[in-house]
Design an enzyme around this catalytic site. Structure first.
Site, PDB file in Angstrom:
ATOM      1  N   SER A   1      12.909  29.779  53.293  1.00  0.00           N
ATOM      2  CA  SER A   1      12.830  30.801  54.344  1.00  0.00           C
ATOM      3  C   SER A   1      13.938  31.839  54.313  1.00  0.00           C
ATOM      4  CB  SER A   1      12.810  30.134  55.724  1.00  0.00           C
ATOM      5  OG  SER A   1      11.552  29.542  55.970  1.00  0.00           O
TER       6      SER A   1
ATOM      7  N   GLU B   1       1.248  29.803  50.035  1.00  0.00           N
ATOM      8  CA  GLU B   1       0.978  29.594  48.609  1.00  0.00           C
ATOM      9  C   GLU B   1       2.039  28.698  47.981  1.00  0.00           C
ATOM     10  OE1 GLU B   1       0.122  32.197  44.522  1.00  0.00           O
ATOM     11  OE2 GLU B   1       0.393  33.228  46.459  1.00  0.00           O
TER      12      GLU B   1
END
Length: 303
Positions: A68, A171
């Site tokens: 992140s 993904e």
């Protein structure tokens, strides 16, 4: 007499240089001790004075999976399109429950979508992605700007090399499931070197990536991010941190990535860029958090 004066001046310069280098040498040694605790994992650390560009580092030349932490550079790519007039902050993005990607520091965009489809502004998605670390929000933003390759070209076009964004959170999660941790790490997808992460932060802080308004906005979102531990946990009262964390989770006792990158500002206005990226560590998140907090404490003490 002149010779003695010159010799004295030279000695003074050497002594001053040695004194100036001493804190960096001390910090370098202290950072190495923390990195040693992470073995057999690899803890990469880079601390830079943005005013001079001088830095100390440990394990800083290899790429690390961002997780992140990539939400900050993606947000910068989005805001660059706002600056260019290609997007507006109030542009609406329609999302449905099928767009939900698990993962957020707090109930955010993904949680809201569980009640049904709705429109979000780019501004709302930026807040969700950076401040709340919402995976649904960042994947939506990537689609809006045209994918990871667009974000990577933005970074490279601004001199940030060694940071690549290939895909969104959804993904990447599927890649972990189908290929496994080792294959993902070996591919270097969604990765950065500590040097590249520091370059991104330095250019952002200096206003070299975005307009003044967009720079303030992104740094504000990073300052308000909701994860209070890691580097932030080690900072004394009065110190401010604009950062973005990233976590892969733990599989079979091993963390593929546990990260924090940011800009520390001391009460007197001094700043340090700090990049801490942990790879393949056999440690609990709680143990890793103590290492990051220790690094925050060491950097603050060196300022």
């Amino acid at each position: 007499m002149l010779r003695q004066l010159l010799r004295g001046a030279a000695l003074s310069l050497v002594t001053t240089a040695a004194m100036a280098a001493a804190p960096d040498a001390t910090l370098q040694a202290s950072l190495q001790k923390v990195a040693d605790q992470a073995r057999p994992g690899t803890l990469g650390v880079l601390v830079m004075d943005p005013a001079t560009g001088q830095s100390v580092s440990v394990n800083a030349s290899r790429p690390y999976l961002m997780m992140s932490t990539f939400k900050a550079p993606i947000a910068a790519a989005v805001l660059s399109q706002v600056d260019a007039g290609k997007l507006t902050l109030d542009h609406k993005v329609h999302l449905t429950p099928s767009d939900i990607v698990d993962g957020s520091a707090v109930p955010s965009v993904g949680a809201t979508l569980k009640a049904g489809a709705r429109d979000f502004t780019v501004d709302e998605l930026l807040h969700g992605a950076v401040t709340q670390s919402d995976n649904t929000a960042v994947d939506a933003l990537l689609r809006v700007i045209g994918g990871g390759s667009v974000a990577t070209r933005f970074l490279e076009g601004n001199g940030v090399r060694g940071m690549r964004i290939d895909m969104g959170e959804g993904e990447l999660s599927r890649l972990f499931e189908t290929k496994g941790v080792d294959a993902v790490l070996a591919s270097h997808v969604d990765s950065t070197t500590p040097e590249a992460a520091a370059a991104f932060l330095r250019k952002l802080q200096a206003g070299e990536l975005l307009s003044a308004d967009s720079t303030r906005k992104l740094l504000g979102l990073m300052t308000a991010q909701v994860i209070p531990n890691r580097i932030r946990a080690g900072l004394p009262a009065g110190y401010q941190l604009a950062d973005k964390t990233g976590t892969s989770g733990t599989r079979d006792g091993r963390m593929a990535a546990f990260n924090d990158i940011g800009i520390i500002t001391a009460p007197d206005g001094q700043q340090r860029i700090v990049v801490v990226l942990l790879a393949e560590a056999r440690a609990t998140p709680e143990q890793a958090t103590t290492w990051f907090a220790e690094i925050g404490k060491l950097v603050a003490a060196s300022m």
